[in-house]
Motif scaffolding. Sequence first.
Motif, PDB file in Angstrom:
ATOM      1  N   LYS A 157       1.105  -1.151   0.168  1.00  0.00           N
ATOM      2  CA  LYS A 157       0.302  -0.436   0.019  1.00  0.00           C
ATOM      3  C   LYS A 157       0.687   0.915   0.196  1.00  0.00           C
ATOM      4  O   LYS A 157       0.751   2.003   0.089  1.00  0.00           O
ATOM      5  CB  LYS A 157      -1.375  -0.021   0.837  1.00  0.00           C
ATOM      6  CG  LYS A 157      -0.609   0.287   2.547  1.00  0.00           C
ATOM      7  CD  LYS A 157      -1.124   0.390   3.577  1.00  0.00           C
ATOM      8  CE  LYS A 157      -1.158   0.237   5.121  1.00  0.00           C
ATOM      9  NZ  LYS A 157      -1.926   0.133   5.500  1.00  0.00           N
ATOM     10  N   LEU A 158       2.347   1.211   0.216  1.00  0.00           N
ATOM     11  CA  LEU A 158       2.914   1.857   0.201  1.00  0.00           C
ATOM     12  C   LEU A 158       3.736   2.705  -1.084  1.00  0.00           C
ATOM     13  O   LEU A 158       3.953   3.789  -1.196  1.00  0.00           O
ATOM     14  CB  LEU A 158       4.546   1.659   1.187  1.00  0.00           C
ATOM     15  CG  LEU A 158       3.906   2.185   2.692  1.00  0.00           C
ATOM     16  CD1 LEU A 158       4.659   2.593   3.714  1.00  0.00           C
ATOM     17  CD2 LEU A 158       2.853   3.353   3.028  1.00  0.00           C
ATOM     18  N   TYR A 159       3.740   1.287  -2.264  1.00  0.00           N
ATOM     19  CA  TYR A 159       3.799   1.869  -3.855  1.00  0.00           C
ATOM     20  C   TYR A 159       3.358   2.887  -3.738  1.00  0.00           C
ATOM     21  O   TYR A 159       2.196   3.390  -3.743  1.00  0.00           O
ATOM     22  CB  TYR A 159       3.744   0.460  -4.208  1.00  0.00           C
ATOM     23  CG  TYR A 159       4.680   0.391  -5.603  1.00  0.00           C
ATOM     24  CD1 TYR A 159       5.527  -0.389  -6.517  1.00  0.00           C
ATOM     25  CD2 TYR A 159       3.451   1.070  -6.358  1.00  0.00           C
ATOM     26  CE1 TYR A 159       5.869   0.084  -7.813  1.00  0.00           C
ATOM     27  CE2 TYR A 159       3.779   1.322  -8.464  1.00  0.00           C
ATOM     28  CZ  TYR A 159       5.111   0.367  -8.808  1.00  0.00           C
ATOM     29  OH  TYR A 159       5.447   0.705  -9.940  1.00  0.00           O
ATOM     30  N   PRO A 160       4.090   3.910  -4.376  1.00  0.00           N
ATOM     31  CA  PRO A 160       5.876   3.128  -5.276  1.00  0.00           C
ATOM     32  C   PRO A 160       6.853   3.955  -4.452  1.00  0.00           C
ATOM     33  O   PRO A 160       7.201   4.287  -4.692  1.00  0.00           O
ATOM     34  CB  PRO A 160       5.707   3.945  -6.790  1.00  0.00           C
ATOM     35  CG  PRO A 160       4.161   5.077  -7.054  1.00  0.00           C
ATOM     36  CD  PRO A 160       3.918   4.913  -5.893  1.00  0.00           C
ATOM     37  N   PHE A 161       6.124   4.322  -3.464  1.00  0.00           N
ATOM     38  CA  PHE A 161       7.041   5.159  -2.208  1.00  0.00           C
ATOM     39  C   PHE A 161       8.208   4.462  -1.315  1.00  0.00           C
ATOM     40  O   PHE A 161       9.874   5.244  -1.309  1.00  0.00           O
ATOM     41  CB  PHE A 161       6.665   6.274  -1.882  1.00  0.00           C
ATOM     42  CG  PHE A 161       5.492   7.258  -2.397  1.00  0.00           C
ATOM     43  CD1 PHE A 161       6.277   8.562  -2.724  1.00  0.00           C
ATOM     44  CD2 PHE A 161       4.228   7.058  -2.562  1.00  0.00           C
ATOM     45  CE1 PHE A 161       5.314   9.185  -3.803  1.00  0.00           C
ATOM     46  CE2 PHE A 161       3.075   7.942  -3.846  1.00  0.00           C
ATOM     47  CZ  PHE A 161       4.227   8.817  -4.347  1.00  0.00           C
ATOM     48  N   ILE A 162       7.659   3.642  -0.889  1.00  0.00           N
ATOM     49  CA  ILE A 162       8.857   2.878   0.299  1.00  0.00           C
ATOM     50  C   ILE A 162       8.676   1.612  -1.011  1.00  0.00           C
ATOM     51  O   ILE A 162       7.675   0.942  -1.400  1.00  0.00           O
ATOM     52  CB  ILE A 162       7.877   2.802   1.391  1.00  0.00           C
ATOM     53  CG1 ILE A 162       7.809   3.480   1.342  1.00  0.00           C
ATOM     54  CG2 ILE A 162       9.167   1.616   2.401  1.00  0.00           C
ATOM     55  CD1 ILE A 162       8.626   4.416   1.494  1.00  0.00           C
ATOM     56  N   LYS A 163       9.960   0.917  -1.395  1.00  0.00           N
ATOM     57  CA  LYS A 163      10.172  -0.668  -1.304  1.00  0.00           C
ATOM     58  C   LYS A 163      10.650  -1.823  -0.793  1.00  0.00           C
ATOM     59  O   LYS A 163       9.705  -2.719  -0.785  1.00  0.00           O
ATOM     60  CB  LYS A 163      11.302  -0.870  -2.003  1.00  0.00           C
ATOM     61  CG  LYS A 163      11.844  -1.837  -3.164  1.00  0.00           C
ATOM     62  CD  LYS A 163      13.391  -1.277  -4.018  1.00  0.00           C
ATOM     63  CE  LYS A 163      12.985  -2.330  -5.402  1.00  0.00           C
ATOM     64  NZ  LYS A 163      14.118  -1.793  -6.487  1.00  0.00           N
ATOM     65  N   HIS A 203      14.252   7.620  -5.591  1.00  0.00           N
ATOM     66  CA  HIS A 203      14.220   8.837  -5.685  1.00  0.00           C
ATOM     67  C   HIS A 203      13.241   9.819  -4.157  1.00  0.00           C
ATOM     68  O   HIS A 203      12.555  10.489  -4.657  1.00  0.00           O
ATOM     69  CB  HIS A 203      13.786   9.681  -7.352  1.00  0.00           C
ATOM     70  CG  HIS A 203      12.407   8.450  -8.605  1.00  0.00           C
ATOM     71  ND1 HIS A 203      12.490   7.393  -7.714  1.00  0.00           N
ATOM     72  CD2 HIS A 203      11.376   9.365  -8.145  1.00  0.00           C
ATOM     73  CE1 HIS A 203      11.407   7.131  -7.561  1.00  0.00           C
ATOM     74  NE2 HIS A 203      10.470   7.742  -7.853  1.00  0.00           N
ATOM     75  N   THR A 204      12.756   8.808  -3.802  1.00  0.00           N
ATOM     76  CA  THR A 204      11.639   8.560  -3.192  1.00  0.00           C
ATOM     77  C   THR A 204      11.582   9.039  -1.706  1.00  0.00           C
ATOM     78  O   THR A 204      11.006  10.602  -0.818  1.00  0.00           O
ATOM     79  CB  THR A 204      10.357   7.487  -3.162  1.00  0.00           C
ATOM     80  OG1 THR A 204      11.235   6.410  -2.324  1.00  0.00           O
ATOM     81  CG2 THR A 204       9.941   7.637  -4.313  1.00  0.00           C
ATOM     82  N   MET A 205      12.685   9.541  -1.150  1.00  0.00           N
ATOM     83  CA  MET A 205      12.896   9.748   0.440  1.00  0.00           C
ATOM     84  C   MET A 205      13.320  11.035   0.659  1.00  0.00           C
ATOM     85  O   MET A 205      12.582  11.534   1.690  1.00  0.00           O
ATOM     86  CB  MET A 205      14.517   8.984   0.797  1.00  0.00           C
ATOM     87  CG  MET A 205      14.669   9.300   2.594  1.00  0.00           C
ATOM     88  SD  MET A 205      16.057   8.141   2.548  1.00  0.00           S
ATOM     89  CE  MET A 205      17.505   9.199   2.575  1.00  0.00           C
TER      90      MET A 205
END
Length: 270
Positions: free
Chosen positions: A11-17, A96-98
């Motif tokens: 549910k955290l895609y595409p920010f947390i891998k 690129h999300t952090m």
Amino acid sequence: MISLQTYHPEKLYPFIKSFWRLEVVNAGERSYEEDIIPDGHHEIIFHLQPGTARRKMGQEQWLSEPDALFAGQTLQSYALQLQPGSVLYGIRFYPHTMALLFNVPASLFTDQLLAVSDIAGANALRQCVTDNAAHTFSRFEDLLAAKIAALQPNNGFQYVNAAVTTVLQHNGNVRVDALMRQTGVSVRHLDTSFKQFVGITPKTFCNIIRLNHFIRYRAAHSFKSLTECAYEAAFYDQSHLIRLFRSFTGKSPRAYFNDANYINAHFTVM
């Protein structure tokens, strides 16, 4: 011996891998040590026990890692030393999300150790860490879901997102001019946006992803020679592969694969 658990929060895609837990399972007194290679991703790392990890770049002195730290891009491998019984938790971001989630330029983290307490809005994650992996992962997920829900990505992030997606899809075998044509921005603008969100230039990022792709490919085809794997992984000659390895690891491919790389083997595929 290294024990690793991984959880992918869909549910955290595409920010947390992924979230992960690493433990040095060793009843003896000897520390575990490994040269950690650049892998193109950002992480936040938490040490369950203070003072159990040190790192060293090249011939520099050993430095103790903060109990909770931002781990940005690295441009060269570094030696990591973990004491027996060490337990680490990690939040692995996409390349690129952090920076987007914490509103801090990614270049600030490149080749640096920054304590979580130094970044506004990050310290609450430290309170999520417990002895229990499932509970810790669940707390990470709830806190980050709320943070992601409030995001409003700008155009600069959208350009980088498109370029990073392309680089990952092609295992790093992409020319920068092709990324320019795809995004419709200049080299300077793309470089600036990459440094803001990825922390390095597009060319360096492509090379790191190519390196990790080759390591994955070689691990899956260990019965083949390094030369065969180099061509099949889209390197035009073996000398190019050797130069790439030496620039990021300080080793030849053969020397790298002769070492035990338990941590790298996990993270190059994650």
